[in-house]
Design a protein around this motif. Structure first.
Motif, mmCIF file in Angstrom:
data_model
loop_
_atom_site.group_PDB
_atom_site.id
_atom_site.type_symbol
_atom_site.label_atom_id
_atom_site.label_comp_id
_atom_site.label_asym_id
_atom_site.label_seq_id
_atom_site.Cartn_x
_atom_site.Cartn_y
_atom_site.Cartn_z
ATOM 1 N N ARG A 97 0.847 -1.203 0.000
ATOM 2 C CA ARG A 97 0.000 0.000 0.000
ATOM 3 C C ARG A 97 0.878 1.248 0.000
ATOM 4 N N PRO A 98 0.407 2.320 -0.676
ATOM 5 C CA PRO A 98 1.232 3.523 -0.780
ATOM 6 C C PRO A 98 1.693 4.035 0.586
ATOM 7 N N ALA A 99 0.840 3.965 1.586
ATOM 8 C CA ALA A 99 1.190 4.482 2.919
ATOM 9 C C ALA A 99 2.345 3.687 3.517
ATOM 10 N N ASP A 100 2.369 2.380 3.248
ATOM 11 C CA ASP A 100 3.420 1.531 3.834
ATOM 12 C C ASP A 100 4.757 1.691 3.122
ATOM 13 N N GLN A 101 4.686 2.139 1.861
ATOM 14 C CA GLN A 101 5.906 2.244 1.067
ATOM 15 C C GLN A 101 6.917 3.200 1.701
ATOM 16 N N TYR A 102 6.408 4.316 2.224
ATOM 17 C CA TYR A 102 7.304 5.326 2.794
ATOM 18 C C TYR A 102 7.791 4.917 4.179
ATOM 19 N N LYS A 103 6.898 4.284 4.938
ATOM 20 C CA LYS A 103 7.275 3.873 6.296
ATOM 21 C C LYS A 103 8.210 2.682 6.270
ATOM 22 N N ASP A 104 8.184 1.944 5.156
ATOM 23 C CA ASP A 104 8.887 0.665 5.126
ATOM 24 C C ASP A 104 9.638 0.496 3.799
ATOM 25 N N PRO A 105 10.718 1.258 3.604
ATOM 26 C CA PRO A 105 11.416 1.192 2.310
ATOM 27 C C PRO A 105 12.007 -0.182 1.995
ATOM 28 N N GLN A 106 12.255 -0.998 3.040
ATOM 29 C CA GLN A 106 12.832 -2.332 2.780
ATOM 30 C C GLN A 106 11.786 -3.372 2.350
ATOM 31 N N ASN A 107 10.538 -2.920 2.261
ATOM 32 C CA ASN A 107 9.454 -3.830 1.828
ATOM 33 C C ASN A 107 9.240 -5.020 2.746
ATOM 34 N N LYS A 108 9.511 -4.819 4.048
ATOM 35 C CA LYS A 108 9.262 -5.935 4.972
ATOM 36 C C LYS A 108 7.756 -6.148 5.101
ATOM 37 N N LYS A 109 6.994 -5.104 4.824
ATOM 38 C CA LYS A 109 5.541 -5.201 5.009
ATOM 39 C C LYS A 109 4.828 -5.590 3.721
ATOM 40 N N LYS A 110 5.513 -6.330 2.871
ATOM 41 C CA LYS A 110 4.903 -6.683 1.592
ATOM 42 C C LYS A 110 3.653 -7.523 1.815
ATOM 43 N N GLY A 111 2.583 -7.094 1.202
ATOM 44 C CA GLY A 111 1.345 -7.859 1.295
ATOM 45 C C GLY A 111 1.104 -8.604 -0.012
ATOM 46 N N TRP A 112 -0.041 -9.286 -0.070
ATOM 47 C CA TRP A 112 -0.415 -10.016 -1.292
ATOM 48 C C TRP A 112 -1.823 -9.633 -1.700
ATOM 49 N N TRP A 113 -2.023 -9.568 -2.983
ATOM 50 C CA TRP A 113 -3.328 -9.253 -3.571
ATOM 51 C C TRP A 113 -3.771 -10.477 -4.365
ATOM 52 N N TYR A 114 -4.927 -11.014 -4.009
ATOM 53 C CA TYR A 114 -5.462 -12.202 -4.684
ATOM 54 C C TYR A 114 -6.712 -11.807 -5.463
ATOM 55 N N ALA A 115 -6.865 -12.389 -6.644
ATOM 56 C CA ALA A 115 -8.056 -12.087 -7.440
ATOM 57 C C ALA A 115 -8.582 -13.345 -8.113
ATOM 58 N N HIS A 116 -9.907 -13.486 -8.085
ATOM 59 C CA HIS A 116 -10.573 -14.558 -8.828
ATOM 60 C C HIS A 116 -11.417 -13.889 -9.911
ATOM 61 N N PHE A 117 -11.068 -14.156 -11.166
ATOM 62 C CA PHE A 117 -11.831 -13.599 -12.292
ATOM 63 C C PHE A 117 -12.784 -14.650 -12.838
ATOM 64 N N ASP A 118 -14.034 -14.252 -12.942
ATOM 65 C CA ASP A 118 -15.092 -15.097 -13.505
ATOM 66 C C ASP A 118 -15.327 -14.547 -14.910
ATOM 67 N N GLY A 119 -14.672 -15.167 -15.920
ATOM 68 C CA GLY A 119 -14.687 -14.553 -17.255
ATOM 69 C C GLY A 119 -13.834 -13.285 -17.192
ATOM 70 N N PRO A 120 -14.277 -12.197 -17.831
ATOM 71 C CA PRO A 120 -13.428 -10.994 -17.847
ATOM 72 C C PRO A 120 -13.483 -10.147 -16.580
ATOM 73 N N TRP A 121 -14.433 -10.430 -15.670
ATOM 74 C CA TRP A 121 -14.617 -9.530 -14.510
ATOM 75 C C TRP A 121 -14.286 -10.208 -13.190
ATOM 76 N N ILE A 122 -13.867 -9.415 -12.240
ATOM 77 C CA ILE A 122 -13.469 -9.942 -10.933
ATOM 78 C C ILE A 122 -14.701 -10.391 -10.140
ATOM 79 N N ALA A 123 -14.583 -11.537 -9.481
ATOM 80 C CA ALA A 123 -15.692 -12.065 -8.675
ATOM 81 C C ALA A 123 -15.363 -11.977 -7.185
ATOM 82 N N ARG A 124 -14.080 -12.252 -6.850
ATOM 83 C CA ARG A 124 -13.638 -12.174 -5.450
ATOM 84 C C ARG A 124 -12.238 -11.583 -5.416
ATOM 85 N N GLN A 125 -11.969 -10.861 -4.345
ATOM 86 C CA GLN A 125 -10.658 -10.230 -4.194
ATOM 87 C C GLN A 125 -10.248 -10.325 -2.727
ATOM 88 N N MET A 126 -8.948 -10.507 -2.506
ATOM 89 C CA MET A 126 -8.424 -10.585 -1.138
ATOM 90 C C MET A 126 -7.152 -9.777 -1.029
#
Length: 205
Positions: A97-126
Protein backbone atom coordinates in the motif's frame (compact mmCIF):
# COMPACT_ATOMS: atom_id res chain seq x y z
CA UNK A 1 -24.21 -9.86 -31.83
CA UNK A 2 -27.17 -7.77 -30.66
CA UNK A 3 -26.34 -4.18 -29.89
CA UNK A 4 -27.70 -3.05 -26.56
CA UNK A 5 -27.81 0.62 -25.65
CA UNK A 6 -27.65 0.52 -21.89
CA UNK A 7 -26.37 4.07 -21.36
CA UNK A 8 -29.88 5.22 -20.37
CA UNK A 9 -30.48 2.35 -17.96
CA UNK A 10 -30.58 3.20 -14.28
CA UNK A 11 -28.08 1.50 -11.98
CA UNK A 12 -30.90 -0.50 -10.34
CA UNK A 13 -32.07 -1.78 -13.73
CA UNK A 14 -28.55 -2.91 -14.63
CA UNK A 15 -28.14 -4.62 -11.26
CA UNK A 16 -31.51 -6.39 -11.57
CA UNK A 17 -30.72 -7.59 -15.09
CA UNK A 18 -27.32 -8.95 -13.93
CA UNK A 19 -29.01 -10.68 -10.99
CA UNK A 20 -31.95 -12.20 -12.85
CA UNK A 21 -31.47 -12.35 -16.63
CA UNK A 22 -30.85 -15.64 -18.44
CA UNK A 23 -29.97 -13.93 -21.74
CA UNK A 24 -26.20 -14.45 -22.05
CA UNK A 25 -25.65 -11.54 -24.44
CA UNK A 26 -27.71 -9.12 -22.39
CA UNK A 27 -25.92 -10.24 -19.22
CA UNK A 28 -22.51 -9.69 -20.80
CA UNK A 29 -23.56 -6.25 -22.08
CA UNK A 30 -24.92 -5.28 -18.63
CA UNK A 31 -21.71 -6.36 -16.89
CA UNK A 32 -19.64 -4.39 -19.36
CA UNK A 33 -21.77 -1.24 -18.91
CA UNK A 34 -21.67 -1.65 -15.12
CA UNK A 35 -17.85 -1.78 -15.11
CA UNK A 36 -17.65 1.12 -17.57
CA UNK A 37 -19.62 3.23 -15.07
CA UNK A 38 -17.41 2.09 -12.20
CA UNK A 39 -14.35 3.27 -14.15
CA UNK A 40 -15.96 6.65 -14.85
CA UNK A 41 -16.87 7.01 -11.17
CA UNK A 42 -13.35 6.13 -9.97
CA UNK A 43 -11.77 8.50 -12.52
CA UNK A 44 -14.06 11.31 -11.37
CA UNK A 45 -13.36 10.54 -7.72
CA UNK A 46 -9.58 10.53 -8.10
CA UNK A 47 -9.72 13.80 -10.07
CA UNK A 48 -11.73 15.50 -7.35
CA UNK A 49 -9.87 14.06 -4.39
CA UNK A 50 -7.68 16.34 -2.31
CA UNK A 51 -4.08 16.02 -3.42
CA UNK A 52 -2.79 15.14 0.05
CA UNK A 53 -5.21 12.35 0.94
CA UNK A 54 -3.94 8.83 0.55
CA UNK A 55 -5.17 7.24 -2.64
CA UNK A 56 -7.48 4.29 -2.12
CA UNK A 57 -5.98 1.42 -4.02
CA UNK A 58 -8.31 -1.21 -5.38
CA UNK A 59 -5.50 -3.08 -7.10
CA UNK A 60 -1.69 -3.06 -6.96
CA UNK A 61 0.09 -0.23 -8.78
CA UNK A 62 1.56 -2.65 -11.35
CA UNK A 63 -2.00 -3.52 -12.46
CA UNK A 64 -3.28 0.06 -12.70
CA UNK A 65 -0.06 1.23 -14.40
CA UNK A 66 -0.40 -1.52 -17.01
CA UNK A 67 -3.99 -0.46 -17.74
CA UNK A 68 -2.96 3.18 -18.18
CA UNK A 69 -0.07 2.36 -20.49
CA UNK A 70 -1.95 -0.17 -22.62
CA UNK A 71 -5.15 1.06 -24.22
CA UNK A 72 -8.25 -1.13 -23.92
CA UNK A 73 -8.24 -4.15 -26.24
CA UNK A 74 -10.24 -3.89 -29.48
CA UNK A 75 -12.42 -6.88 -28.58
CA UNK A 76 -15.16 -5.72 -26.20
CA UNK A 77 -15.23 -7.49 -22.85
CA UNK A 78 -18.74 -8.76 -23.51
CA UNK A 79 -17.54 -10.54 -26.68
CA UNK A 80 -14.71 -12.09 -24.67
CA UNK A 81 -17.14 -13.15 -21.96
CA UNK A 82 -19.20 -15.13 -24.44
CA UNK A 83 -16.25 -16.64 -26.35
CA UNK A 84 -14.27 -17.42 -23.20
CA UNK A 85 -17.35 -19.10 -21.78
CA UNK A 86 -16.69 -17.49 -18.40
CA UNK A 87 -13.32 -19.12 -17.77
CA UNK A 88 -12.27 -19.10 -14.10
CA UNK A 89 -8.80 -17.71 -13.44
CA UNK A 90 -6.95 -16.95 -10.21
CA UNK A 91 -4.02 -14.62 -9.52
CA UNK A 92 -1.71 -13.58 -6.71
CA UNK A 93 0.71 -10.65 -6.88
CA UNK A 94 2.67 -8.61 -4.30
CA UNK A 95 0.84 -5.55 -2.97
CA UNK A 96 2.42 -2.74 -1.00
CA UNK A 97 0.00 0.00 0.00
CA UNK A 98 1.23 3.52 -0.78
CA UNK A 99 1.19 4.48 2.92
CA UNK A 100 3.42 1.53 3.83
CA UNK A 101 5.91 2.24 1.07
CA UNK A 102 7.30 5.33 2.79
CA UNK A 103 7.27 3.87 6.30
CA UNK A 104 8.89 0.67 5.13
CA UNK A 105 11.42 1.19 2.31
CA UNK A 106 12.83 -2.33 2.78
CA UNK A 107 9.45 -3.83 1.83
CA UNK A 108 9.26 -5.94 4.97
CA UNK A 109 5.54 -5.20 5.01
CA UNK A 110 4.90 -6.68 1.59
CA UNK A 111 1.35 -7.86 1.30
CA UNK A 112 -0.42 -10.02 -1.29
CA UNK A 113 -3.33 -9.25 -3.57
CA UNK A 114 -5.46 -12.20 -4.68
CA UNK A 115 -8.06 -12.09 -7.44
CA UNK A 116 -10.57 -14.56 -8.83
CA UNK A 117 -11.83 -13.60 -12.29
CA UNK A 118 -15.09 -15.10 -13.50
CA UNK A 119 -14.69 -14.55 -17.25
CA UNK A 120 -13.43 -10.99 -17.85
CA UNK A 121 -14.62 -9.53 -14.51
CA UNK A 122 -13.47 -9.94 -10.93
CA UNK A 123 -15.69 -12.07 -8.68
CA UNK A 124 -13.64 -12.17 -5.45
CA UNK A 125 -10.66 -10.23 -4.19
CA UNK A 126 -8.42 -10.58 -1.14
CA UNK A 127 -5.73 -8.47 0.40
CA UNK A 128 -3.35 -9.90 2.96
CA UNK A 129 -1.02 -7.48 4.74
CA UNK A 130 1.28 -8.28 7.68
CA UNK A 131 -0.12 -7.09 11.05
CA UNK A 132 -3.57 -6.47 9.52
CA UNK A 133 -6.84 -8.32 9.25
CA UNK A 134 -7.35 -9.91 5.81
CA UNK A 135 -9.58 -7.87 3.49
CA UNK A 136 -12.18 -9.98 1.67
CA UNK A 137 -14.29 -8.53 -1.12
CA UNK A 138 -17.05 -10.00 -3.30
CA UNK A 139 -18.70 -8.70 -6.46
CA UNK A 140 -21.95 -6.87 -5.80
CA UNK A 141 -21.40 -6.11 -2.14
CA UNK A 142 -17.95 -4.53 -2.46
CA UNK A 143 -17.80 -3.21 -6.04
CA UNK A 144 -16.54 0.21 -4.97
CA UNK A 145 -13.46 -1.29 -3.29
CA UNK A 146 -12.70 -3.88 -5.97
CA UNK A 147 -10.63 -3.81 -9.13
CA UNK A 148 -12.91 -2.34 -11.83
CA UNK A 149 -10.70 -3.38 -14.77
CA UNK A 150 -11.39 -6.32 -17.06
CA UNK A 151 -8.90 -9.20 -16.90
CA UNK A 152 -7.45 -8.17 -20.28
CA UNK A 153 -6.92 -4.59 -19.06
CA UNK A 154 -5.05 -5.71 -15.93
CA UNK A 155 -2.28 -7.46 -17.86
CA UNK A 156 -2.29 -10.21 -15.20
CA UNK A 157 -2.37 -12.99 -17.79
CA UNK A 158 0.98 -11.71 -19.14
CA UNK A 159 2.62 -11.45 -15.72
CA UNK A 160 5.00 -14.33 -15.04
CA UNK A 161 4.16 -16.31 -11.94
CA UNK A 162 0.98 -14.34 -11.23
CA UNK A 163 -1.53 -17.06 -12.08
CA UNK A 164 -2.22 -19.62 -9.35
CA UNK A 165 -4.29 -22.79 -9.11
CA UNK A 166 -7.92 -22.56 -7.99
CA UNK A 167 -7.16 -24.55 -4.83
CA UNK A 168 -4.35 -22.15 -3.87
CA UNK A 169 -6.88 -19.33 -3.93
CA UNK A 170 -9.63 -21.33 -2.20
CA UNK A 171 -7.35 -22.48 0.66
CA UNK A 172 -6.48 -18.89 1.58
CA UNK A 173 -10.07 -17.73 1.01
CA UNK A 174 -11.39 -20.40 3.39
CA UNK A 175 -8.67 -19.78 5.96
CA UNK A 176 -9.55 -16.08 6.03
CA UNK A 177 -13.28 -16.72 6.55
CA UNK A 178 -14.28 -16.26 2.91
CA UNK A 179 -17.01 -18.91 2.91
CA UNK A 180 -18.91 -17.25 5.73
CA UNK A 181 -18.33 -13.80 4.24
CA UNK A 182 -19.70 -14.81 0.84
CA UNK A 183 -22.55 -16.74 2.44
CA UNK A 184 -23.60 -13.65 4.42
CA UNK A 185 -23.47 -11.55 1.24
CA UNK A 186 -25.64 -14.09 -0.60
CA UNK A 187 -28.16 -14.31 2.25
CA UNK A 188 -28.43 -10.52 2.50
CA UNK A 189 -28.88 -10.42 -1.32
CA UNK A 190 -25.81 -8.20 -1.72
CA UNK A 191 -23.64 -10.61 -3.73
CA UNK A 192 -23.88 -10.49 -7.50
CA UNK A 193 -24.32 -13.95 -9.06
CA UNK A 194 -20.91 -15.31 -10.08
CA UNK A 195 -19.26 -18.68 -10.42
CA UNK A 196 -18.24 -18.34 -6.74
CA UNK A 197 -21.81 -17.77 -5.50
CA UNK A 198 -23.09 -20.67 -7.62
CA UNK A 199 -20.43 -23.03 -6.23
CA UNK A 200 -21.15 -22.04 -2.65
CA UNK A 201 -24.90 -22.38 -3.08
CA UNK A 202 -24.37 -25.90 -4.48
CA UNK A 203 -22.17 -26.72 -1.50
CA UNK A 204 -24.83 -25.56 0.97
CA UNK A 205 -27.67 -27.50 -0.62
Amino acid sequence: MKKYDLSKWKYAELRDAINTSCDIELLAACREEFHRRLKVYHAWKSKNKKRNTEAEQRAPKSVTDYAQQNPAPPVPARQQEITMNRQQRYFRIPFIRPADQYKDPQNKKKGWWYAHFDGPWIARQMELHPDKQPILLVAGKDDMEMCELSLEETGLTRKRGAEILPRQFEEIWERCGGIQYLRNAIESKQARPTYATAMLQNLLK
